[in-house]
Design a protein around this motif. Structure first.
Motif, PDB file in Angstrom:
ATOM      1  N   UNK A  25       0.908  -1.230  -0.085  1.00  0.00           N
ATOM      2  CA  UNK A  25      -0.115   0.039   0.057  1.00  0.00           C
ATOM      3  C   UNK A  25       0.934   1.328  -0.027  1.00  0.00           C
ATOM      4  N   UNK A  26       0.458   2.461  -0.752  1.00  0.00           N
ATOM      5  CA  UNK A  26       1.184   3.499  -0.690  1.00  0.00           C
ATOM      6  C   UNK A  26       1.265   4.118   0.429  1.00  0.00           C
ATOM      7  N   UNK A  27       0.352   4.088   1.536  1.00  0.00           N
ATOM      8  CA  UNK A  27       0.523   4.993   2.736  1.00  0.00           C
ATOM      9  C   UNK A  27       1.616   3.844   3.682  1.00  0.00           C
ATOM     10  N   UNK A  28       1.561   2.794   3.454  1.00  0.00           N
ATOM     11  CA  UNK A  28       2.607   1.908   4.153  1.00  0.00           C
ATOM     12  C   UNK A  28       4.117   2.131   3.603  1.00  0.00           C
ATOM     13  N   UNK A  29       4.210   2.501   2.400  1.00  0.00           N
ATOM     14  CA  UNK A  29       5.366   2.840   1.622  1.00  0.00           C
ATOM     15  C   UNK A  29       6.132   3.958   2.186  1.00  0.00           C
ATOM     16  N   UNK A  30       5.122   5.023   2.161  1.00  0.00           N
ATOM     17  CA  UNK A  30       5.302   6.240   2.454  1.00  0.00           C
ATOM     18  C   UNK A  30       5.922   6.494   3.972  1.00  0.00           C
ATOM     19  N   UNK A  31       4.995   5.735   4.767  1.00  0.00           N
ATOM     20  CA  UNK A  31       5.407   5.593   6.269  1.00  0.00           C
ATOM     21  C   UNK A  31       6.947   5.080   6.535  1.00  0.00           C
ATOM     22  N   UNK A  32       7.095   3.997   5.865  1.00  0.00           N
ATOM     23  CA  UNK A  32       8.464   3.308   5.933  1.00  0.00           C
ATOM     24  C   UNK A  32       9.523   4.113   5.427  1.00  0.00           C
ATOM     25  N   UNK A  33       9.212   5.027   4.369  1.00  0.00           N
ATOM     26  CA  UNK A  33      10.278   5.970   4.065  1.00  0.00           C
ATOM     27  C   UNK A  33      10.680   6.961   5.338  1.00  0.00           C
ATOM     28  N   UNK A  34       9.655   7.184   5.816  1.00  0.00           N
ATOM     29  CA  UNK A  34       9.919   8.386   6.686  1.00  0.00           C
ATOM     30  C   UNK A  34      10.731   7.501   8.013  1.00  0.00           C
ATOM     31  N   UNK A  35      10.184   6.350   8.417  1.00  0.00           N
ATOM     32  CA  UNK A  35      10.467   5.768   9.938  1.00  0.00           C
ATOM     33  C   UNK A  35      10.635   4.221   9.600  1.00  0.00           C
ATOM     34  N   UNK A  36      11.891   3.861   8.993  1.00  0.00           N
ATOM     35  CA  UNK A  36      11.916   2.569   8.737  1.00  0.00           C
ATOM     36  C   UNK A  36      11.997   1.707   9.873  1.00  0.00           C
ATOM     37  N   UNK A  37      12.662   1.808  10.909  1.00  0.00           N
ATOM     38  CA  UNK A  37      12.585   1.059  12.072  1.00  0.00           C
ATOM     39  C   UNK A  37      11.396   0.925  12.628  1.00  0.00           C
ATOM     40  N   UNK A  38      10.589   1.759  12.651  1.00  0.00           N
ATOM     41  CA  UNK A  38       9.045   1.723  13.230  1.00  0.00           C
ATOM     42  C   UNK A  38       8.312   0.825  12.205  1.00  0.00           C
ATOM     43  N   UNK A  39       8.331   1.077  10.860  1.00  0.00           N
ATOM     44  CA  UNK A  39       7.525   0.519  10.003  1.00  0.00           C
ATOM     45  C   UNK A  39       7.805  -0.944   9.468  1.00  0.00           C
ATOM     46  N   UNK A  40       9.199  -1.100   9.431  1.00  0.00           N
ATOM     47  CA  UNK A  40       9.855  -2.339   8.985  1.00  0.00           C
ATOM     48  C   UNK A  40      10.316  -3.548   9.675  1.00  0.00           C
ATOM     49  N   UNK A  41      10.108  -3.230  11.242  1.00  0.00           N
ATOM     50  CA  UNK A  41      10.681  -4.261  12.067  1.00  0.00           C
ATOM     51  C   UNK A  41       9.993  -5.367  12.188  1.00  0.00           C
ATOM     52  N   UNK A  42       8.497  -5.435  12.319  1.00  0.00           N
ATOM     53  CA  UNK A  42       7.583  -6.536  12.434  1.00  0.00           C
ATOM     54  C   UNK A  42       7.547  -7.317  11.061  1.00  0.00           C
ATOM     55  N   UNK A  43       7.353  -6.597   9.710  1.00  0.00           N
ATOM     56  CA  UNK A  43       7.652  -7.276   8.563  1.00  0.00           C
ATOM     57  C   UNK A  43       8.940  -8.132   8.623  1.00  0.00           C
ATOM     58  N   UNK A  44       9.998  -7.541   9.005  1.00  0.00           N
ATOM     59  CA  UNK A  44      11.315  -8.080   8.902  1.00  0.00           C
ATOM     60  C   UNK A  44      11.266  -9.444   9.968  1.00  0.00           C
ATOM     61  N   UNK A  45      10.512  -9.276  10.935  1.00  0.00           N
ATOM     62  CA  UNK A  45      10.409 -10.374  11.801  1.00  0.00           C
ATOM     63  C   UNK A  45       9.730 -11.476  11.389  1.00  0.00           C
ATOM     64  N   UNK A  46       8.679 -11.182  10.715  1.00  0.00           N
ATOM     65  CA  UNK A  46       7.718 -12.280  10.239  1.00  0.00           C
ATOM     66  C   UNK A  46       8.123 -12.542   8.635  1.00  0.00           C
ATOM     67  N   UNK A  47       9.102 -12.472   8.183  1.00  0.00           N
ATOM     68  CA  UNK A  47       9.683 -12.764   6.954  1.00  0.00           C
ATOM     69  C   UNK A  47       9.599 -14.137   6.564  1.00  0.00           C
ATOM     70  N   UNK A  48       9.715 -15.150   7.666  1.00  0.00           N
ATOM     71  CA  UNK A  48       9.768 -16.272   7.713  1.00  0.00           C
ATOM     72  C   UNK A  48       8.500 -16.750   7.652  1.00  0.00           C
ATOM     73  N   UNK A  49       7.295 -16.260   8.234  1.00  0.00           N
ATOM     74  CA  UNK A  49       5.974 -16.518   8.075  1.00  0.00           C
ATOM     75  C   UNK A  49       5.487 -16.289   6.459  1.00  0.00           C
ATOM     76  N   UNK A  50       5.901 -15.331   5.810  1.00  0.00           N
ATOM     77  CA  UNK A  50       5.612 -14.922   4.613  1.00  0.00           C
ATOM     78  C   UNK A  50       6.186 -16.054   3.479  1.00  0.00           C
ATOM     79  N   UNK A  51       7.295 -16.425   3.839  1.00  0.00           N
ATOM     80  CA  UNK A  51       8.108 -17.682   2.960  1.00  0.00           C
ATOM     81  C   UNK A  51       7.292 -18.838   3.373  1.00  0.00           C
TER      82      UNK A  51
END
Length: 123
Positions: free
Chosen positions: A35-61
């Motif tokens: 989603x565009x709004x997710x992308x914009x938030x992550x571009x401003x604050x990567x740690x806040x917006x990307x930590x959980x998706x990084x932790x759950x990458x195995x779940x996505x796999x």
């Protein structure tokens, strides 16, 4: 970028692209990172917006494998270690210029991943 080395902001954008595609391949979280709004938030604050998706990458796999997209998801998943920024943690915030680098990195990595997924037989 000086000396043709990507900045941490650019690399974070590349990492975001890999996490975004993994979510799409696994049909995780209604593909929130796409989603565009997710992308914009992550571009401003990567740690806040990307930590959980990084932790759950195995779940996505895992979910991508269950949906018959394991080869493509595995190829993307294996990129993650090389897409981690040089800092100990993801940056807490990015300036406007760094946000542009983030988005450029995302697009560059999406182009790489598109070819990789196509070769792996994914969608």
């Amino acid at each position: 970028m000086p000396d043709d080395l990507p900045t941490d902001a650019h690399i974070c954008g590349q990492l975001y692209a890999a996490l975004e595609v993994l979510q799409r391949l696994g049909d995780i979280g209604f593909r929130a990172l796409g989603r565009e709004e997710s992308r914009q938030r992550a571009a401003k604050r990567p740690r806040t917006e990307m930590t959980v998706p990084l932790h759950t990458a195995g779940k996505s796999l895992y979910w991508a494998r269950l949906r018959g997209r394991g080869a493509a998801a595995g190829a993307v998943f294996r990129q993650i270690p090389d897409l981690m920024p040089s800092t100990r943690d993801l940056p807490a915030s990015l300036s406007e210029e760094q946000q542009k680098q983030f988005l450029q990195g995302r697009q560059a990595q999406l182009d790489v991943i598109e070819k990789l997924v196509r070769e792996a037989g994914g969608r």
